[in-house]
Write an enzyme that holds these catalytic residues in place. Structure first.
Site, PDB file in Angstrom:
ATOM      1  N   HIS A 195      11.530 -54.319  34.686  1.00 52.37           N
ATOM      2  CA  HIS A 195      11.821 -53.819  36.032  1.00 52.37           C
ATOM      3  C   HIS A 195      11.288 -54.864  37.024  1.00 52.37           C
ATOM      4  O   HIS A 195      10.306 -55.554  36.738  1.00 52.37           O
ATOM      5  CB  HIS A 195      11.069 -52.494  36.191  1.00 52.37           C
ATOM      6  CG  HIS A 195      11.373 -51.740  37.448  1.00 52.37           C
ATOM      7  ND1 HIS A 195      10.765 -52.028  38.647  1.00 52.37           N
ATOM      8  CD2 HIS A 195      12.190 -50.695  37.681  1.00 52.37           C
ATOM      9  CE1 HIS A 195      11.219 -51.182  39.560  1.00 52.37           C
ATOM     10  NE2 HIS A 195      12.081 -50.368  39.006  1.00 52.37           N
TER      11      HIS A 195
ATOM     12  N   ASP B 176       3.672 -51.582  31.457  1.00 53.49           N
ATOM     13  CA  ASP B 176       4.409 -50.809  32.447  1.00 53.49           C
ATOM     14  C   ASP B 176       4.830 -49.505  31.756  1.00 53.49           C
ATOM     15  O   ASP B 176       5.777 -49.481  30.977  1.00 53.49           O
ATOM     16  CB  ASP B 176       5.626 -51.622  32.909  1.00 53.49           C
ATOM     17  CG  ASP B 176       6.583 -50.794  33.766  1.00 53.49           C
ATOM     18  OD1 ASP B 176       6.382 -49.569  33.895  1.00 53.49           O
ATOM     19  OD2 ASP B 176       7.546 -51.384  34.284  1.00 53.49           O
TER      20      ASP B 176
ATOM     21  N   GLN C  10       8.207 -45.402  32.322  1.00 58.44           N
ATOM     22  CA  GLN C  10       9.143 -44.549  31.580  1.00 58.44           C
ATOM     23  C   GLN C  10       8.531 -43.973  30.308  1.00 58.44           C
ATOM     24  O   GLN C  10       9.035 -42.974  29.795  1.00 58.44           O
ATOM     25  CB  GLN C  10      10.421 -45.332  31.217  1.00 58.44           C
ATOM     26  CG  GLN C  10      11.226 -45.826  32.394  1.00 58.44           C
ATOM     27  CD  GLN C  10      11.811 -44.693  33.247  1.00 58.44           C
ATOM     28  OE1 GLN C  10      11.923 -43.551  32.821  1.00 58.44           O
ATOM     29  NE2 GLN C  10      12.153 -45.011  34.486  1.00 58.44           N
TER      30      GLN C  10
ATOM     31  N   LYS D 122       7.783 -39.521  38.278  1.00 62.43           N
ATOM     32  CA  LYS D 122       8.694 -39.528  37.125  1.00 62.43           C
ATOM     33  C   LYS D 122       8.208 -38.578  36.034  1.00 62.43           C
ATOM     34  O   LYS D 122       8.828 -38.457  34.980  1.00 62.43           O
ATOM     35  CB  LYS D 122       8.803 -40.945  36.552  1.00 62.43           C
ATOM     36  CG  LYS D 122       9.492 -41.933  37.504  1.00 62.43           C
ATOM     37  CD  LYS D 122       9.631 -43.277  36.844  1.00 62.43           C
ATOM     38  CE  LYS D 122       9.883 -44.400  37.835  1.00 62.43           C
ATOM     39  NZ  LYS D 122      11.273 -44.472  38.278  1.00 62.43           N
TER      40      LYS D 122
ATOM     41  N   CYS E 217      17.083 -51.871  39.386  1.00 62.15           N
ATOM     42  CA  CYS E 217      15.936 -52.774  39.618  1.00 62.15           C
ATOM     43  C   CYS E 217      15.680 -53.685  38.423  1.00 62.15           C
ATOM     44  O   CYS E 217      14.536 -54.031  38.124  1.00 62.15           O
ATOM     45  CB  CYS E 217      14.665 -52.003  39.970  1.00 62.15           C
ATOM     46  SG  CYS E 217      14.799 -51.097  41.499  1.00 62.15           S
TER      47      CYS E 217
HETATM   48  N1  PMP Z   1       8.913 -49.831  35.806  1.00 60.32           N
HETATM   49  C1  PMP Z   1       9.879 -49.083  35.268  1.00 60.32           C
HETATM   50  C2  PMP Z   1      10.210 -49.281  33.813  1.00 60.32           C
HETATM   51  C3  PMP Z   1      10.535 -48.136  36.039  1.00 60.32           C
HETATM   52  O1  PMP Z   1      11.485 -47.376  35.487  1.00 60.32           O
HETATM   53  C4  PMP Z   1      10.190 -47.984  37.393  1.00 60.32           C
HETATM   54  C5  PMP Z   1      10.928 -47.009  38.277  1.00 60.32           C
HETATM   55  N2  PMP Z   1      12.319 -47.084  38.184  1.00 60.32           N
HETATM   56  C6  PMP Z   1       9.165 -48.775  37.906  1.00 60.32           C
HETATM   57  C7  PMP Z   1       8.554 -49.683  37.080  1.00 60.32           C
HETATM   58  C8  PMP Z   1       8.720 -48.650  39.311  1.00 60.32           C
HETATM   59  O2  PMP Z   1       8.249 -47.368  39.560  1.00 60.32           O
HETATM   60  P1  PMP Z   1       7.948 -46.924  41.050  1.00 60.32           P
HETATM   61  O3  PMP Z   1       9.223 -47.102  41.821  1.00 60.32           O
HETATM   62  O4  PMP Z   1       7.544 -45.493  40.927  1.00 60.32           O
HETATM   63  O5  PMP Z   1       6.872 -47.807  41.539  1.00 60.32           O
END
Ligand code: PMP
Length: 411
Positions: free
Chosen positions: A122, A199, A202, A225, A365
């Site tokens: 991401h 990270d 998920q 999430k 993203c």
């Molecule tokens: N890493 C991953 C794998 C994600 O899925 C996300 C959210 N789509 C993020 C980081 C970023 O999370 P946040 O927008 O809550 O900061």
């Protein structure tokens, strides 16, 4: 296992209709819905004991402080962290990764050093490192992907090498669902003296995650999430690493003594939590943890594995639709990215929306990963504890109907 029908009753938004159709919410990788207990925790705080924490001698402040610290302890236990002091509240995963990049990395990464990430990160686990390596004269290296969306680990022992100072890796891809072998890669990183950041945006909401077992130095995740509110997340940092880290933000709460010239730092974890924190949302995240523990994280994973298997099979019926990521539900989370060569995902998403079905469309993203897949965007359905196989049937029927419309026209 839990009863999905019963679980659904705990989520008020799932009772609503969209364009006259029952809501089918399949955008959980973007954000999850909230159960009554989480909403109630927010209401109870604001109605019953709203006060600042760690400061007051009055009853409300002490009550708020107790509940706030209880929530930290719940989050620590949930991810197998040995002590609550190793949990720093953040806004979300993005802030957690930026905290590592700004507070830990400048003291630990220098010219010629290497940071290893994967080709499916991401942006929040990529863009902060791009800046850091530019500023420090360091190098960003990538673990490649195999054709099926798993990591290609053939050259892993060259990519993770004695110059590696940090392995920063996604645990479950938000775009293709791949679950990465974090524990094995962390052991390789440790063997060359590198630190390990995970990270968990998920993974933490969807499967059992234990930082002690993974032996990572950092784990970042987001409350929104995992059935919690927006605006609250957490960063786990291993105690000895945290003790050697410089504070990131400076101001009230994080200091012990201040003179006009200098300041000394408060105990952990307050040292990393300058200013008034997000009290209500932390407490409500604690309620989300209670809810997930009530279901059992093994059960959550099992439910989603079953849903994923069902969805992978169902999507095979759709001609010309590519589904990305590993084809084995044991190696992926409940995330189904799909693409048709002639129909733009936004058109598909809009058509599904008219049926009350919410999915995400776009690059999620992960723009560089879209390039690897040879597309600019995908549709993405993602599941959680309240989704059922009936909803997957509705999704697949909806996609089939939309494709017929867009490829053959109305009628
Ligand atoms: N890493 C991953 C794998 C994600 O899925 C996300 C959210 N789509 C993020 C980081 C970023 O999370 P946040 O927008 O809550 O900061």
């Amino acid at each position: 296992m839990f009863d999905v029908k019963k679980v659904r009753q705990d989520f008020p938004v799932l009772q609503r209709q969209v364009y006259g159709k029952p809501l089918v919410y399949l955008d959980n990788a973007a954000t999850s819905q909230k159960p009554n207990s989480v909403i109630q925790a927010l209401v109870e705080y604001y109605e019953g004991y709203n006060a600042n924490v760690h400061r007051g001698v009055h009853a409300l402040s002490m009550e708020a402080t107790d509940r706030y610290e209880e929530a930290r302890a719940k989050v620590a236990r949930f991810i197998g962290a040995p002590e609550p002091e190793t949990i720093i509240w953040t806004r979300n995963t993005t802030e957690g990764m930026n905290l590592i990049a700004n507070a830990w990395a400048p003291d630990n990464i220098g010219p010629g050093d290497e940071i290893v990430v994967t080709r499916m990160e991401h942006h929040s686990n990529l863009v902060p490192w791009q800046k850091l390596v530019q500023e420090r004269g360091a190098v960003l290296r990538f673990l490649p992907l195999a054709a099926d969306g798993d990591l290609d680990l053939e050259d892993v022992d060259t990519i993770i090498n004695p110059r590696t100072k940090l392995l920063s890796i996604v645990h479950m891809s938000n775009s293709i669902g791949t679950i990465t072998p974090v524990k094995e890669l962390a052991a390789k990183a440790r063997a060359v003296g590198a630190a390990v950041a995970v990270d968990g945006a998920q993974s933490v909401p969807h499967m059992p995650v234990n930082v002690t077992d993974l032996d990572c130095d950092f784990l970042a995740f987001s409350g929104h999430k995992m059935l919690g509110p927006t605006g609250i997340g957490a960063l786990y940092v291993k105690r000895d690493v945290l003790e050697r880290m410089e504070p990131f933000l400076r101001g009230g709460e994080m200091v012990l003594e201040v003179t006009y010239e200098s300041a000394s730092w408060n105990d952990l974890p307050m040292r990393f939590e300058a200013g008034t924190p997000n009290i209500a949302d932390s407490i409500a995240l604690g309620a989300a943890v209670d809810y997930l523990e009530g279901l059992g994280m093994e059960n959550v994973r099992q439910h989603e594995r079953q849903m994923t298997r069902y969805a992978l099979d169902a999507f095979k019926e759709l001609e010309e639709v590519d589904v990305f990521g590993p084809d084995d539900a044991d190696r992926r989370g409940g995330i189904i990215p799909f693409h048709h060569p002639e129909v733009h995902p936004h058109d598909l998403g809009t058509a599904l929306d008219r049926q009350g079905i919410a999915i995400r469309t776009g690059h999620h993203c992960t723009m560089p990963l879209m390039g690897e897949l040879g597309v600019t965007a995908t549709g993405r359905a993602s599941f959680y504890v309240y989704n059922s196989e009936d909803e997957i049937d509705l999704l697949v029927d909806g996609v089939r109907e939309a494709l017929r419309y867009f490829t053959h026209g109305p009628g």
